[in-house]
Design a protein around this motif. Sequence first.
Motif, short mmCIF file in Angstrom:
data_model
loop_
_atom_site.label_atom_id
_atom_site.label_comp_id
_atom_site.label_asym_id
_atom_site.label_seq_id
_atom_site.Cartn_x
_atom_site.Cartn_y
_atom_site.Cartn_z
N ALA A 11 0.82 -1.23 0.08
CA ALA A 11 0.21 -0.05 0.06
C ALA A 11 1.06 1.32 0.10
O ALA A 11 0.51 2.21 -0.61
N VAL A 12 1.97 1.14 0.67
CA VAL A 12 3.02 2.35 0.63
C VAL A 12 3.50 2.49 -0.54
O VAL A 12 3.70 3.68 -0.89
N VAL A 14 2.35 1.69 -3.44
CA VAL A 14 1.34 2.16 -4.55
C VAL A 14 1.24 3.84 -4.26
O VAL A 14 1.24 4.41 -5.14
N ILE A 15 1.06 4.28 -3.00
CA ILE A 15 0.96 5.50 -2.64
C ILE A 15 2.44 6.23 -3.29
O ILE A 15 2.34 7.20 -3.95
N LEU A 17 4.61 5.41 -5.36
CA LEU A 17 4.56 5.16 -6.84
C LEU A 17 3.82 6.24 -7.47
O LEU A 17 4.26 6.99 -8.45
N SER A 18 2.61 6.51 -7.06
CA SER A 18 1.70 7.43 -7.59
C SER A 18 2.27 8.92 -7.21
O SER A 18 2.03 9.91 -8.10
N LEU A 20 5.23 9.73 -7.16
CA LEU A 20 6.37 9.81 -7.87
C LEU A 20 6.11 10.16 -9.34
O LEU A 20 6.68 11.16 -9.82
N VAL A 21 4.89 9.55 -9.88
CA VAL A 21 4.56 9.74 -11.23
C VAL A 21 3.87 11.24 -11.28
O VAL A 21 4.09 11.88 -12.24
N TYR A 22 3.39 11.59 -10.07
CA TYR A 22 2.64 12.94 -10.09
C TYR A 22 3.72 13.98 -10.14
O TYR A 22 3.68 14.94 -10.98
N LEU B 23 -5.04 2.77 -5.87
CA LEU B 23 -4.49 3.85 -4.74
C LEU B 23 -5.81 4.03 -3.61
O LEU B 23 -5.30 4.31 -2.40
N ALA B 26 -5.33 1.33 -1.48
CA ALA B 26 -4.23 1.26 -0.80
C ALA B 26 -4.42 2.54 0.58
O ALA B 26 -4.08 2.02 1.61
N TYR B 29 -7.03 1.11 3.08
CA TYR B 29 -6.57 -0.07 3.69
C TYR B 29 -5.47 0.54 4.70
O TYR B 29 -5.47 -0.13 5.95
N LEU B 30 -4.55 1.34 4.49
CA LEU B 30 -3.48 2.06 5.48
C LEU B 30 -4.28 2.75 6.35
O LEU B 30 -3.84 2.64 7.65
N PHE B 116 -3.44 -0.66 -13.00
CA PHE B 116 -2.34 0.19 -12.77
C PHE B 116 -1.03 0.01 -13.22
O PHE B 116 -0.25 0.90 -13.61
N MET B 120 1.14 2.76 -15.23
CA MET B 120 2.79 3.04 -14.65
C MET B 120 3.55 2.92 -15.78
O MET B 120 4.50 3.55 -15.81
N LEU B 123 3.63 5.44 -18.21
CA LEU B 123 3.96 6.66 -17.62
C LEU B 123 5.53 6.77 -17.40
O LEU B 123 6.25 7.73 -17.59
N LEU B 127 8.07 9.28 -18.95
CA LEU B 127 8.76 10.36 -18.10
C LEU B 127 10.09 10.00 -18.09
O LEU B 127 11.10 10.99 -17.73
N MET B 141 -1.55 11.29 -16.56
CA MET B 141 -2.05 11.79 -15.22
C MET B 141 -3.07 12.24 -14.98
O MET B 141 -4.03 12.00 -13.94
N TYR B 144 -5.35 9.13 -14.56
CA TYR B 144 -5.09 8.41 -13.41
C TYR B 144 -5.80 9.16 -12.30
O TYR B 144 -6.65 8.72 -11.39
#
Lengths: 265, 177
Positions: A11-12, A14-15, A17-18, A20-22, B23, B26, B29-30, B116, B120, B123, B127, B141, B144
């Motif tokens: 989960a960490v 995925v967050i 990674l998202s 990073l691409v942002y 996302l 995630a 979940y967290l 996903f 990725m 992207l 990038l 983006m 996304y």
Amino acid sequence: MKLLSNSKIWAVAVIMLSGLVYIGSCTRDNDLIVPVKLTQPFAPNRGTNIHLPGTMTVGDPTQWKMDKAHSSVLWSSNYIGTAGLLTGRFNQFGMHDVAAAEMLNYVATGQPLLDNSWAFNEANPAQTFFSGYVQINQSNTGEPGRDGGCNISGMGTTPIVAGTQNLTVTNLAKIKSTKVEFDASSNGYIVTFDLTWQGKLAAPLTKSIVGKLNYITMTTIATATPYKVFGLQLKFQFNCRDFGITSTSIADKIDIECNMNFNNK
Amino acid sequence: MPDSFFAYAEWVELETFFAGYLLVYAIIYLVALNRPATGFVKTRLLPNLPLAYAFAGTLYLGLQLKNAYPDYTIEHLTAGVQLPYLRIWGLISILFWIPLLQKKPVFSLLHSLVFFFLLMKSLFLQLFTSSPGNDMARNNMKIYSISIFLNLGALILVTIISLLIARFNTQKRSTGI
């Protein structure tokens, strides 16, 4: 499966990674498109030779003489305007600025006027100039019937008289340079000159023409008595209709190539 | 990312509906990990994630049906499909309406992982490799982001509906109807 169910690492990841691409997409600049240089700009390679005719005294190596026997004035035009090239040459020509008083019939087998109306300065084109002429009735296509026949009437001149050099106004086409400049794309020169010819008109017409002059650099010929040679090549085009030529055997556009060789014998 | 324009259009649709789910999952979940077992996130949001995903899949199906309107023959529905396997995979998400699959939210996670990963990959290629324009990366983006909001909205909607249903059932039981 267990990793996804119980661990928070994914989960960490995925967050992060998202994120990073942002960040990447927001901060990335467009790549600069740098054009690839395929050809280098032309670098001229000219020398500093200066050639002058002087009085054309034989034996003076500082004075350059036009070697007519190894020079030529060639013409070409598309036959009937569309077909292949019709070509010819002028048997009699020279490099003299023919004044009005010199436009005469000369009883001579060679050119009666000195080929001294020129100068060439390789590094300083402003110092370069030339004049030249051809005898129109001396056009030689290798077909005597044409050269002495329709060429004479078609060009508005008179037939060749044996032993006579006809430099009269109706038989004379002259050029005289007015400006010589460096050619930016070669080692040659761009020449502006006046072309004067009567053709089939009532009086001579002068047209300003632009041509390309090439210098064939000076070379020493190693013989028992060494001497030097160099060449000048002038290429240009003109429209013969400007001069009243109506012959349909030739195209409007006439290409001229003058190959002048000089030596200092 | 597909080279053909039509395939790219299909790819954009699929990514819009499914890529953001991972996302959202995630984050929920967290958050749920640090909450008590009876907390709202753990008891209401987390179990509803597969339903929200199924809802997004249903919306995707709706879009396909809208695009096919009024001819719903198999020939018409399958004509011009550029990414058949990916489309089928996307439509499989509807199966998360089935209560048995709802109990395994991790399946929805695995399902969404495909989209996903594809996003990725696209992207990262745009990038971190040399490309003259950044527009494609920015567009991806945006897709996304829309997908994240869509899945978040789906989760909120599904949760509200489930709360309303639960409340209705509670009232029903209390009044003995």
